[in-house]
Design an enzyme around this catalytic site. Structure first.
Site, mmCIF file in Angstrom:
data_model
loop_
_atom_site.group_PDB
_atom_site.id
_atom_site.type_symbol
_atom_site.label_atom_id
_atom_site.label_comp_id
_atom_site.label_asym_id
_atom_site.label_seq_id
_atom_site.Cartn_x
_atom_site.Cartn_y
_atom_site.Cartn_z
ATOM 1 N N TRP A 156 0.816 -1.225 0.000
ATOM 2 C CA TRP A 156 0.000 0.000 0.000
ATOM 3 C C TRP A 156 0.847 1.271 0.000
ATOM 4 O O TRP A 156 0.327 2.344 -0.244
ATOM 5 C CB TRP A 156 -0.943 0.011 1.221
ATOM 6 C CG TRP A 156 -0.264 -0.309 2.517
ATOM 7 C CD1 TRP A 156 -0.312 -1.515 3.173
ATOM 8 C CD2 TRP A 156 0.583 0.529 3.306
ATOM 9 N NE1 TRP A 156 0.452 -1.457 4.318
ATOM 10 C CE2 TRP A 156 1.013 -0.218 4.433
ATOM 11 C CE3 TRP A 156 1.030 1.856 3.189
ATOM 12 C CZ2 TRP A 156 1.862 0.300 5.418
ATOM 13 C CZ3 TRP A 156 1.878 2.368 4.161
ATOM 14 C CH2 TRP A 156 2.282 1.603 5.258
ATOM 15 N N ASN A 157 2.144 1.161 0.295
ATOM 16 C CA ASN A 157 2.898 2.419 0.436
ATOM 17 C C ASN A 157 3.158 3.102 -0.912
ATOM 18 O O ASN A 157 3.222 4.319 -0.993
ATOM 19 C CB ASN A 157 4.193 2.224 1.247
ATOM 20 C CG ASN A 157 5.167 1.249 0.639
ATOM 21 O OD1 ASN A 157 4.799 0.452 -0.214
ATOM 22 N ND2 ASN A 157 6.414 1.298 1.069
ATOM 23 N N PRO A 181 -3.114 -6.241 -5.356
ATOM 24 C CA PRO A 181 -2.647 -5.029 -4.654
ATOM 25 C C PRO A 181 -3.099 -5.098 -3.197
ATOM 26 O O PRO A 181 -3.990 -5.881 -2.857
ATOM 27 C CB PRO A 181 -3.376 -3.908 -5.394
ATOM 28 C CG PRO A 181 -4.611 -4.535 -5.946
ATOM 29 C CD PRO A 181 -4.317 -5.990 -6.177
ATOM 30 N N ALA A 182 -2.514 -4.274 -2.352
ATOM 31 C CA ALA A 182 -2.923 -4.232 -0.945
ATOM 32 C C ALA A 182 -4.402 -3.879 -0.850
ATOM 33 O O ALA A 182 -4.913 -3.073 -1.639
ATOM 34 C CB ALA A 182 -2.092 -3.183 -0.212
ATOM 35 N N GLY A 234 7.064 -6.193 0.145
ATOM 36 C CA GLY A 234 6.391 -6.086 1.436
ATOM 37 C C GLY A 234 7.336 -6.451 2.560
ATOM 38 O O GLY A 234 8.560 -6.387 2.392
ATOM 39 N N SER A 235 6.774 -6.878 3.669
ATOM 40 C CA SER A 235 7.609 -7.114 4.852
ATOM 41 C C SER A 235 8.420 -8.408 4.723
ATOM 42 O O SER A 235 8.024 -9.343 4.018
ATOM 43 C CB SER A 235 6.729 -7.204 6.101
ATOM 44 O OG SER A 235 6.024 -8.423 6.089
ATOM 45 N N GLU A 256 11.265 -8.156 -2.655
ATOM 46 C CA GLU A 256 11.747 -6.817 -2.297
ATOM 47 C C GLU A 256 11.157 -6.551 -0.918
ATOM 48 O O GLU A 256 9.988 -6.227 -0.789
ATOM 49 C CB GLU A 256 11.255 -5.833 -3.369
ATOM 50 C CG GLU A 256 12.057 -4.563 -3.443
ATOM 51 C CD GLU A 256 11.458 -3.489 -2.586
ATOM 52 O OE1 GLU A 256 11.817 -3.428 -1.391
ATOM 53 O OE2 GLU A 256 10.628 -2.710 -3.100
ATOM 54 N N LEU A 257 12.004 -6.759 0.121
ATOM 55 C CA LEU A 257 11.468 -6.831 1.488
ATOM 56 C C LEU A 257 11.885 -5.622 2.332
ATOM 57 O O LEU A 257 12.270 -4.594 1.793
ATOM 58 C CB LEU A 257 11.910 -8.159 2.113
ATOM 59 C CG LEU A 257 11.531 -9.399 1.272
ATOM 60 C CD1 LEU A 257 12.060 -10.684 1.882
ATOM 61 C CD2 LEU A 257 10.022 -9.496 1.077
ATOM 62 N N CYS A 290 10.494 1.535 2.311
ATOM 63 C CA CYS A 290 11.417 0.523 2.839
ATOM 64 C C CYS A 290 12.864 0.995 2.739
ATOM 65 O O CYS A 290 13.752 0.369 3.299
ATOM 66 C CB CYS A 290 11.201 -0.811 2.145
ATOM 67 S SG CYS A 290 11.258 -0.689 0.396
ATOM 68 N N GLU A 387 11.866 -1.605 11.891
ATOM 69 C CA GLU A 387 11.616 -0.714 10.760
ATOM 70 C C GLU A 387 10.537 0.266 11.223
ATOM 71 O O GLU A 387 9.393 -0.139 11.462
ATOM 72 C CB GLU A 387 11.151 -1.553 9.558
ATOM 73 C CG GLU A 387 11.279 -0.832 8.255
ATOM 74 C CD GLU A 387 10.890 -1.705 7.053
ATOM 75 O OE1 GLU A 387 10.395 -2.826 7.229
ATOM 76 O OE2 GLU A 387 11.073 -1.216 5.919
#
Ligand code: SIN
Length: 484
Positions: A156-157, A181-182, A234-235, A256-257, A290, A387
């Site tokens: 979502w960012n 998507p989120a 995401g995370s 891509e974390l 991130c 984070e």
């Protein structure tokens, strides 16, 4: 929200599958986090539709892989033109559902578009090799072919750019793309898919499956045998689970974390340059990136001066509803996120941190957390391990190069890091010895389409954007010609 959008076709309320927007009986709410009001109801994708999404994607990919590169490039360019023409509407939709300022949203649309432009060009530049063979009667050639159907989950960012950065590369490589998507930000995804269809992208090539039930949708995208590759932003926690789920069908995976970016200011740094870079990096999207500077190490000889300059700049920020053009910092994605940031700050204060500006005496009651500067933070305090994902700067003093290098690398993450110095010897040493996928040297605004974005360690693997960004969507095939 409709009254704010000129092109009403951009507002869609259900998944986009095989060229059509579809509905179901179950709907979920998309809210505006700044005002905590419901914007619209969107239909949750069901099991049958998920299956249709995968099957249509597989069928579409088989034809798309044979479309000449020039034609693929032309369609991507048409998509770019439509994205540009609808720039303001796309930014408004994003600001409404995500809470970021209109300026941040416009910057993200331009950033997202830059990937479509970049990969429209790269589509024509997929090369193979001829290789010397070990025998006179043999020839070796190497060709690159699309991996096939790509499943993706995006955050979502960055509701636009994290999709275009993956999707445009996938299409350029000859793949099809199904994205979840989120649930907080489905509208941006549906709008860009609509424009892709208007640009002439064949039905089924770009499917968007929306819903709150991330587990069910994620399970399909990571285990369906017709999906060849899975990509996630995401995370780290969720990335690990999804990677494990992909194992059973041995999918190509790129991740891509999360990050825990150190930002180092040496005694010889140009402080003005460092502060400008930090402000741009940290307050982009209210600290929810991130690659956001998470731990600010400042040499003790400039610590006082740097923190004073920083507080002055932070005091100039104006926070509020992202749609109001005079605000230059918006809210967090939801109330829960603001509470999380508050807990981190409260914990830091308990461990000895001093609030120079910002902070809140009690837990926030909405999605807003004020821009905050903490001094007297020590390496190893809880706030330096997590984070933060919010507008909080934690300043740590250091006194020698070896210690700060060890502290900067003292994390499981390895996405981005930044350092500021004028000394060439230091530039070389830190560039090579910082264990990160991306290093900003006297710079912290590092994201662009030409650069390979990605991390090492538990920040993931694979690269997005740049000439390397196609590799994750291509298989290498070796052809051995014998009896020549
Ligand atoms: C992210 O926060 O996941 C991406 C940020 C960027 O592309 O700059």
């Amino acid at each position: 929200m409709r009254s704010l959008i000129k092109n009403q076709a951009l507002i869609q309320q259900g998944s986009f599958i095989n060229g059509q927007f579809v509905s179901t009986n179950y709907h979920f709410e998309v809210t505006n986090p700044a005002k905590n009001v419901t914007l619209i109801q969107v239909a949750e994708v069901d099991a049958k539709q998920l299956n249709q999404a995968v099957e249509s994607s597989s069928l579409a990919q088989k034809s798309w892989q044979n479309v000449p590169a020039q034609e693929k490039a032309r369609i991507l360019r048409r998509w770019l033109t439509l994205l540009e023409e609808n720039h303001d509407d796309l930014a408004t939709i994003m600001s409404l559902e995500q809470g970021k300022t209109l300026a941040d949203a416009k910057a993200e649309i331009a950033y997202g578009n830059s990937f479509v432009e970049w990969f429209s060009e790269e589509a024509k530049r997929i090369y193979g090799d001829t290789v010397s063979a070990p025998a006179a009667d043999k020839r070796i050639t190497v060709i690159k072919q699309p991996v096939g159907v790509v499943g993706a989950i995006t955050p979502w960012n960055f509701p636009n750019a994290m999709i275009t950065r993956k999707a445009a590369a996938a299409f350029a490589a000859g793949c099809s793309f199904i994205v979840k998507p989120a649930a907080e930000t489905p509208l941006s995804a549906l709008a860009i898919a609509y424009l892709a269809q208007q640009a002439g992208l064949p039905d089924g090539l770009f499917n968007v499956v929306v819903g709150e039930n991330a587990q069910v949708i994620g399970e399909v995208l990571t285990t369906h045998p017709l999906i060849n590759k899975f990509t996630f932003t995401g995370s780290t926690r969720v990335g690990k689970l999804l990677t494990a789920q992909c194992a059973n069908t041995v999918k190509r995976v790129s991740m891509e974390l999360g990050g825990n970016a150190p930002f180092i200011v040496f005694d010889d740094a140009d402080l003005e340059v460092a502060i400008n870079a930090l402000m741009a990096n940290k307050f982009r999207n209210c600290g929810q990136t991130c690659i956001s500077a998470n731990r600010i190490y400042v040499h003790e000889s400039v610590y006082q001066q740097f923190s004073q300059m920083l507080v002055e700049r932070v005091s100039e920020l104006k926070q509020g509803d992202g749609l109001e053009p005079t605000n230059n910092i918006g809210c967090l994605i939801h109330h829960q996120a603001a509470k999380h940031v508050h807990q981190l700050v409260a914990g830091a204060i308990e461990q000895g941190a001093k609030v120079q500006i910002g902070g809140l005496p009690t837990a926030p009651e909405n999605a807003f957390y004020p821009p905050t500067v903490l001094t007297n933070v020590s390496h190893g305090d809880a706030i330096t391990q997590a984070e933060i994902f919010g507008p909080v700067l934690a300043l740590i003093a250091f006194d020698d190069d070896d210690t700060v290098l060890a502290q900067a690398n003292d994390t499981d993450y390895g996405l981005a890091c930044y350092f500021f110095t004028q000394q060439l010897k230091r530039v070389n040493r830190f560039s090579e010895q910082l264990d990160y996928g991306m290093v900003g040297i006297n710079d912290a605004v590092i994201s662009n389409a030409a650069a390979p974005f990605g991390g090492v360690k538990q920040s993931g693997y694979g690269r997005e954007g740049s000439k390397y960004g196609l590799d994750d969507f291509l298989d290498v095939k070796y052809l051995c010609h014998g009896a020549l």
